[in-house]
Write an enzyme that holds these catalytic residues in place. Sequence first.
Site, PDB file in Angstrom:
ATOM      1  CG  ASN A  56      -1.720  -1.163   1.448  1.00 20.08           C
ATOM      2  OD1 ASN A  56      -2.530  -1.477   0.588  1.00 20.08           O
ATOM      3  ND2 ASN A  56      -1.541  -1.867   2.558  1.00 20.08           N
TER       4      ASN A  56
ATOM      5  CG  HIS B  90       0.882  17.972  12.953  1.00 19.21           C
ATOM      6  ND1 HIS B  90       1.595  18.174  14.124  1.00 19.21           N
ATOM      7  CD2 HIS B  90       1.616  18.543  11.975  1.00 19.21           C
ATOM      8  CE1 HIS B  90       2.697  18.856  13.853  1.00 19.21           C
ATOM      9  NE2 HIS B  90       2.737  19.089  12.559  1.00 19.21           N
TER      10      HIS B  90
ATOM     11  CG  ASP C  14       2.578  18.866  17.881  1.00 20.37           C
ATOM     12  OD1 ASP C  14       2.284  18.064  16.983  1.00 20.37           O
ATOM     13  OD2 ASP C  14       1.766  19.677  18.364  1.00 20.37           O
TER      14      ASP C  14
ATOM     15  CG  HIS D 260       3.601  22.102  14.862  1.00 17.16           C
ATOM     16  ND1 HIS D 260       2.992  22.187  13.633  1.00 17.16           N
ATOM     17  CD2 HIS D 260       2.585  21.927  15.764  1.00 17.16           C
ATOM     18  CE1 HIS D 260       1.676  22.044  13.782  1.00 17.16           C
ATOM     19  NE2 HIS D 260       1.410  21.922  15.062  1.00 17.16           N
TER      20      HIS D 260
ATOM     21  CG  HIS E 157       0.545  23.934  19.716  1.00 17.78           C
ATOM     22  ND1 HIS E 157      -0.641  23.561  20.290  1.00 17.78           N
ATOM     23  CD2 HIS E 157       0.823  22.997  18.780  1.00 17.78           C
ATOM     24  CE1 HIS E 157      -1.061  22.431  19.723  1.00 17.78           C
ATOM     25  NE2 HIS E 157      -0.195  22.065  18.805  1.00 17.78           N
TER      26      HIS E 157
HETATM   27 MN    MN Z   1       0.450  18.170  16.091  1.00 12.72          MN
END
Ligand code: MN
Length: 258
Positions: free
Chosen positions: A62, A69, A75, A79, A207
Amino acid sequence: MSQLTDLLASLAAGTVTLVDLTNKLTTSTPSLVLPEPFQSPLPFALEEIAAYDDRGPVWKANDIHIGEHTGTHLDVPIHWVTGRDGDDVSELPLNRLIGPAVVLDFTAQAAADPDFLIDISDIKAWEEQYGTLPENGWALFRTGWDAYSQDQERFTNVDETGSHTPGFTADCARWLAEETTISGVGVETMGLDAGQAGTLEPEMPMHYYLLGNNKYGVTSLQNLSKLPTKGAVVVVAPLPIVGGTGSPARVLAFVEPS
Ligand code: MN
């Protein structure tokens, strides 16, 4: 015996076991949907290119379609704009991807309020009982959200005001990033930040602070209920994508059953 031989003997004897913290990748694996005009990451899909047939008489294969993400993933600093000069996912020091793990359980609070935000005082209260968050380690946060990990609707819990999933206050995000020596944070939800973290200041504070302080985040974890509060060792294994801002990862824990 060597230390590695000891480890293998312990695994064979069952005095050390492995727990898989990774969500299975299927077409039902939830995937981030961003509002217009932003482009959403690809959900997971398999595209069959051979199946013991004309395309491959004795093989099956495949192609995979997936965002960096999507699913259980890491992360890394680049990012977020605050970490833009930091490491990409191929550059991470390997010794920061393996380390001691602790589990902080906020399942009850998240069940009572899907918008529950973990604050500094919650983590300080945990540290009173169990000690400081581990150096070069992973702080893993249970919210019970892994129960919804193959159900896009329940996992994202979207209504007319947006997504409602648990996360962290901005103060707590800054404290985790600046005042601890962990490698990173692990959560059971789709993202590091709460569903409503766009309303916080700064928006998406986990983040903003974690990735801006050279720490990492791993999301969509499973089976944290099978880990002890302290004492597990976690291995986070992302693909070494050059220029990658994150990667689907297999996340494993070594556990000594009590
Ligand atoms: Mn992420």
